[in-house]
Design an enzyme around this catalytic site. Structure first.
Site, PDB file in Angstrom:
ATOM      1  N   GLU A   1      82.150 -30.548 -27.546  1.00 12.44           N
ATOM      2  CA  GLU A   1      82.037 -30.982 -26.156  1.00 12.44           C
ATOM      3  C   GLU A   1      83.336 -30.656 -25.431  1.00 12.44           C
ATOM      4  O   GLU A   1      84.421 -30.977 -25.926  1.00 12.44           O
ATOM      5  CB  GLU A   1      81.742 -32.485 -26.077  1.00 12.44           C
ATOM      6  CG  GLU A   1      81.705 -33.056 -24.689  1.00 12.44           C
ATOM      7  CD  GLU A   1      80.748 -32.332 -23.754  1.00 12.44           C
ATOM      8  OE1 GLU A   1      81.160 -32.001 -22.639  1.00 12.44           O
ATOM      9  OE2 GLU A   1      79.583 -32.094 -24.159  1.00 12.44           O
TER      10      GLU A   1
ATOM     11  N   ASP B   1      72.455 -26.260 -26.120  1.00 15.11           N
ATOM     12  CA  ASP B   1      71.857 -27.020 -25.016  1.00 15.11           C
ATOM     13  C   ASP B   1      72.850 -27.089 -23.865  1.00 15.11           C
ATOM     14  O   ASP B   1      73.388 -28.146 -23.547  1.00 15.11           O
ATOM     15  CB  ASP B   1      71.484 -28.420 -25.531  1.00 15.11           C
ATOM     16  CG  ASP B   1      70.972 -29.337 -24.436  1.00 15.11           C
ATOM     17  OD1 ASP B   1      70.473 -28.823 -23.423  1.00 15.11           O
ATOM     18  OD2 ASP B   1      71.094 -30.564 -24.592  1.00 15.11           O
TER      19      ASP B   1
END
Length: 285
Positions: free
Chosen positions: A117, A168
């Site tokens: 992330e 994603d």
């Protein structure tokens, strides 16, 4: 990057994405050998549905919340709902688990997850979420670069011959995102050819995705198929009509578990003009 998934947690796109993910993970666990998961755009992993962000859009009300309280549905949907319910009080739905939390829920002692992330605030939340889980490594880095850096996976003396790469991204710049995905998957397949790849993509106007599908079909993989849920007609580029999952080297017969769930989701989540699709781009020999 301004995207925050908290505004969209539990929406119809999450339902499709995580339904496929949960059934994929359960299929992978049927073999004893360890597997490795790389989540390239992990988010914060856990979302409160009463948060200001979630309440502002109320997208969960048109997604996962419509499935709870229904009579028993297809088993593949029930697997997904059980996974979501396990992170909530019995009989209530106050939080929604993101993909890294759903993955961690299915990991066995021998399996591992690397969650990437870029946004510092989301990364910190992810680290706090998995602070006591030695099976999970959180990386504050670009997920595409992690494909080169972390594949093929090896942790200590363990080489992982199989596993999953989940891509994603937020698709803030779609013209750049799709070529980047194709390049990353092609590179990853050379490094880890036995891996399963699951790529989530949004649908606003489906015809604009045709070049992406053509390039995906040419990837050096054993099998490629896609599953889509459109909750409304794709007649406006300004609204999210639906989404899909591009599945590369998926476990055997996974598509047979997903296909019966799609018309159920169409009926429960869709508006007039909703459609579903399960299509092979490359069938195994």
């Amino acid at each position: 990057m301004n995207y925050r998934h908290a505004f969209h947690a539990g929406n119809h796109a999450d339902v499709l994405k995580h339904l496929v993910l949960v059934n994929l993970l359960e299929a992978m666990a049927r073999k004893d050998s360890p597997y490795f998961v790389l989540d390239t755009h992990a988010g914060r992993g856990h979302y409160l549905l009463a948060s200001p962000e979630s309440r502002k859009t109320s997208e969960a009300a048109e997604g996962v919340l419509k499935l709870f309280g229904q009579p028993p549905l297809h088993e593949s949907i029930e697997r997904y709902l059980r996974a979501v319910q396990s992170h909530n009080p019995v009989g209530a739905l106050v939080a929604y688990p993101g993909s890294p939390l759903l993955v961690a829920q299915h990991l066995r002692e021998q399996d591992r997850l690397a969650a990437c992330e870029l946004q510092p605030e989301e990364t910190q939340a992810l680290r706090e979420l998995f602070a006591r889980d030695a099976r999970v490594a959180v990386h504050g880095r670009d997920g595409y670069s992690a494909i080169k850096a972390l594949l093929p996976p090896r942790i200590g003396d363990t080489k992982f011959g199989r596993g999953l790469v989940l891509i994603d991204p937020p698709y803030e710049a779609q013209d750049a995102e799709y070529p980047q995905i194709i390049t990353a998957v092609r590179e990853g397949l050379t490094r880890w050819p036995n891996a399963t790849w699951a790529v989530w993509y949004p649908i606003k106007q489906r015809r604009t995705l045709l070049p992406f599908f053509r390039k995906a079909a040419a990837l050096p993989a054993r099998s490629i198929w896609l599953a889509e849920l459109q909750v409304r007609p794709d007649d406006s580029p300004l609204r999210l009509a639906g989404s899909g999952m591009l599945m590369i080297n998926a476990p055997w017969q996974l598509e047979q578990a997903i296909a019966p769930a799609l018309p159920v989701l169409q009926r429960l989540l869709g508006e007039t003009g909703a459609t579903t699709r399960l299509e092979w781009l490359k069938q195994p020999d």
